[in-house]
Design a protein around this motif. Sequence first.
Motif, PDB file in Angstrom:
ATOM      1  N   LYS A 147       0.818  -1.217   0.000  1.00 27.67           N
ATOM      2  CA  LYS A 147       0.000   0.000   0.000  1.00 27.67           C
ATOM      3  C   LYS A 147       0.848   1.261   0.000  1.00 27.67           C
ATOM      4  CE  LYS A 147      -0.559   0.267   4.995  1.00 27.67           C
ATOM      5  NZ  LYS A 147      -1.458   0.093   6.119  1.00 27.67           N
ATOM      6  N   TRP A 148       1.977   1.251   0.710  1.00 29.49           N
ATOM      7  CA  TRP A 148       2.816   2.454   0.770  1.00 29.49           C
ATOM      8  C   TRP A 148       3.441   2.731  -0.594  1.00 29.49           C
ATOM      9  CZ3 TRP A 148       0.876   4.759   4.531  1.00 29.49           C
ATOM     10  CH2 TRP A 148       0.638   4.165   5.752  1.00 29.49           C
ATOM     11  N   ALA A 149       3.869   1.684  -1.284  1.00 28.83           N
ATOM     12  CA  ALA A 149       4.461   1.870  -2.614  1.00 28.83           C
ATOM     13  C   ALA A 149       3.425   2.451  -3.569  1.00 28.83           C
ATOM     14  CB  ALA A 149       5.007   0.545  -3.145  1.00 28.83           C
ATOM     15  N   VAL A 150       2.203   1.936  -3.525  1.00 35.32           N
ATOM     16  CA  VAL A 150       1.138   2.447  -4.397  1.00 35.32           C
ATOM     17  C   VAL A 150       0.892   3.926  -4.120  1.00 35.32           C
ATOM     18  CG1 VAL A 150      -1.350   2.309  -4.892  1.00 35.32           C
ATOM     19  CG2 VAL A 150       0.016   0.219  -4.758  1.00 35.32           C
ATOM     20  N   LEU A 151       0.802   4.284  -2.843  1.00 29.29           N
ATOM     21  CA  LEU A 151       0.527   5.675  -2.488  1.00 29.29           C
ATOM     22  C   LEU A 151       1.680   6.601  -2.876  1.00 29.29           C
ATOM     23  CD1 LEU A 151      -1.197   5.099   0.951  1.00 29.29           C
ATOM     24  CD2 LEU A 151      -2.280   5.700  -1.221  1.00 29.29           C
ATOM     25  N   ILE A 152       2.905   6.151  -2.677  1.00 36.19           N
ATOM     26  CA  ILE A 152       4.075   6.955  -3.050  1.00 36.19           C
ATOM     27  C   ILE A 152       4.113   7.157  -4.558  1.00 36.19           C
ATOM     28  CG2 ILE A 152       6.605   6.953  -3.189  1.00 36.19           C
ATOM     29  CD1 ILE A 152       6.528   5.523  -0.403  1.00 36.19           C
ATOM     30  N   LEU A 153       3.976   6.077  -5.308  1.00 37.83           N
ATOM     31  CA  LEU A 153       4.021   6.178  -6.768  1.00 37.83           C
ATOM     32  C   LEU A 153       2.900   7.070  -7.294  1.00 37.83           C
ATOM     33  CD1 LEU A 153       4.896   2.465  -7.591  1.00 37.83           C
ATOM     34  CD2 LEU A 153       6.404   4.447  -7.909  1.00 37.83           C
ATOM     35  N   ASP A 154       1.723   6.941  -6.720  1.00 37.80           N
ATOM     36  CA  ASP A 154       0.607   7.776  -7.170  1.00 37.80           C
ATOM     37  C   ASP A 154       0.862   9.247  -6.847  1.00 37.80           C
ATOM     38  OD1 ASP A 154      -1.996   7.993  -8.412  1.00 37.80           O
ATOM     39  OD2 ASP A 154      -2.798   8.429  -6.423  1.00 37.80           O
ATOM     40  N   ARG A 155       1.427   9.512  -5.692  1.00 38.86           N
ATOM     41  CA  ARG A 155       1.706  10.894  -5.299  1.00 38.86           C
ATOM     42  C   ARG A 155       2.787  11.514  -6.185  1.00 38.86           C
ATOM     43  NH1 ARG A 155       2.359  15.209  -5.245  1.00 38.86           N
ATOM     44  NH2 ARG A 155       2.426  16.740  -3.589  1.00 38.86           N
ATOM     45  N   LEU A 156       3.759  10.721  -6.598  1.00 37.21           N
ATOM     46  CA  LEU A 156       4.850  11.235  -7.437  1.00 37.21           C
ATOM     47  C   LEU A 156       4.421  11.468  -8.881  1.00 37.21           C
ATOM     48  CD1 LEU A 156       7.896   9.164  -6.128  1.00 37.21           C
ATOM     49  CD2 LEU A 156       7.345  11.566  -5.655  1.00 37.21           C
ATOM     50  N   ASP A 157       3.242  11.019  -9.243  1.00 37.61           N
ATOM     51  CA  ASP A 157       2.754  11.208 -10.608  1.00 37.61           C
ATOM     52  C   ASP A 157       2.649  12.688 -10.977  1.00 37.61           C
ATOM     53  OD1 ASP A 157       1.715  10.591 -13.140  1.00 37.61           O
ATOM     54  OD2 ASP A 157      -0.337  10.588 -12.385  1.00 37.61           O
ATOM     55  N   ALA A 158       2.407  13.540 -10.002  1.00 37.90           N
ATOM     56  CA  ALA A 158       2.249  14.973 -10.268  1.00 37.90           C
ATOM     57  C   ALA A 158       3.587  15.687 -10.459  1.00 37.90           C
ATOM     58  CB  ALA A 158       1.475  15.628  -9.128  1.00 37.90           C
ATOM     59  N   LEU A 201       6.195  14.347   1.114  1.00 36.61           N
ATOM     60  CA  LEU A 201       5.602  13.013   0.979  1.00 36.61           C
ATOM     61  C   LEU A 201       5.095  12.527   2.332  1.00 36.61           C
ATOM     62  CD1 LEU A 201       8.037  11.087  -1.389  1.00 36.61           C
ATOM     63  CD2 LEU A 201       5.607  11.505  -1.795  1.00 36.61           C
ATOM     64  N   ARG A 202       5.912  12.720   3.353  1.00 38.24           N
ATOM     65  CA  ARG A 202       5.533  12.248   4.686  1.00 38.24           C
ATOM     66  C   ARG A 202       4.260  12.938   5.174  1.00 38.24           C
ATOM     67  NH1 ARG A 202       9.816  13.069   8.999  1.00 38.24           N
ATOM     68  NH2 ARG A 202       8.382  14.508   9.955  1.00 38.24           N
ATOM     69  N   ARG A 203       4.124  14.219   4.886  1.00 38.45           N
ATOM     70  CA  ARG A 203       2.914  14.947   5.282  1.00 38.45           C
ATOM     71  C   ARG A 203       1.704  14.524   4.438  1.00 38.45           C
ATOM     72  NH1 ARG A 203       6.592  19.212   5.597  1.00 38.45           N
ATOM     73  NH2 ARG A 203       5.965  19.985   3.553  1.00 38.45           N
ATOM     74  N   ASP A 204       1.926  14.297   3.155  1.00 38.22           N
ATOM     75  CA  ASP A 204       0.824  13.946   2.245  1.00 38.22           C
ATOM     76  C   ASP A 204       0.255  12.550   2.483  1.00 38.22           C
ATOM     77  OD1 ASP A 204       0.952  16.367   0.993  1.00 38.22           O
ATOM     78  OD2 ASP A 204       1.750  15.609  -0.903  1.00 38.22           O
ATOM     79  N   ILE A 205       1.095  11.619   2.908  1.00 40.11           N
ATOM     80  CA  ILE A 205       0.669  10.230   3.073  1.00 40.11           C
ATOM     81  C   ILE A 205       0.461   9.970   4.558  1.00 40.11           C
ATOM     82  CG2 ILE A 205       1.215   7.814   2.618  1.00 40.11           C
ATOM     83  CD1 ILE A 205       3.019   8.810   0.307  1.00 40.11           C
ATOM     84  N   SER A 206      -0.718  10.248   5.011  1.00 41.13           N
ATOM     85  CA  SER A 206      -1.062  10.139   6.423  1.00 41.13           C
ATOM     86  C   SER A 206      -0.840   8.712   6.929  1.00 41.13           C
ATOM     87  CB  SER A 206      -2.525  10.537   6.599  1.00 41.13           C
ATOM     88  OG  SER A 206      -2.908  10.449   7.931  1.00 41.13           O
ATOM     89  N   GLY A 207      -0.180   8.612   8.070  1.00 41.39           N
ATOM     90  CA  GLY A 207       0.011   7.312   8.702  1.00 41.39           C
ATOM     91  C   GLY A 207       1.324   6.626   8.385  1.00 41.39           C
TER      92      GLY A 207
END
Length: 122
Positions: A24-35, A43-49
């Motif tokens: 799940k963390w890899a998916v969220l990181i990759l999706d966030r980096l798409d922009a 990244l740490r602030r954007d991906i809660s938890g």
Amino acid sequence: MDQPYDVYEERCPTRMVLDRLADKWAVLILDRLDAGPVRFNHLRRDISGISQKVLSQTLKKLERDGLVSRAAFATVPVTVEYALTPLGQTLTETVSALAHWAERNMAAVLAAQRAYDAAPRG
């Protein structure tokens, strides 16, 4: 042309990649980096938890796999930015579809879980 890898074979190295991408963390990181490139703390602030340790470990694994690049800038303190590599960019549609499928279908999943849990088992 035949592909030299078979995900259904136990020793196939593609399983390591699938394991990484199913995280799940890899998916969220990759999706966030798409922009575009993002700093570590952003990244740490954007991906809660996500903890700092897990974020760092996941980024290193994604960098090792050639999906993410790391750029350090000589500032005080040092600024570190992460971005998708061209290989990582080939995953953006897939990763986004998976992440946002979960958002769109969560109510149905929760309803299915409640129905399953309430059904008698024999």
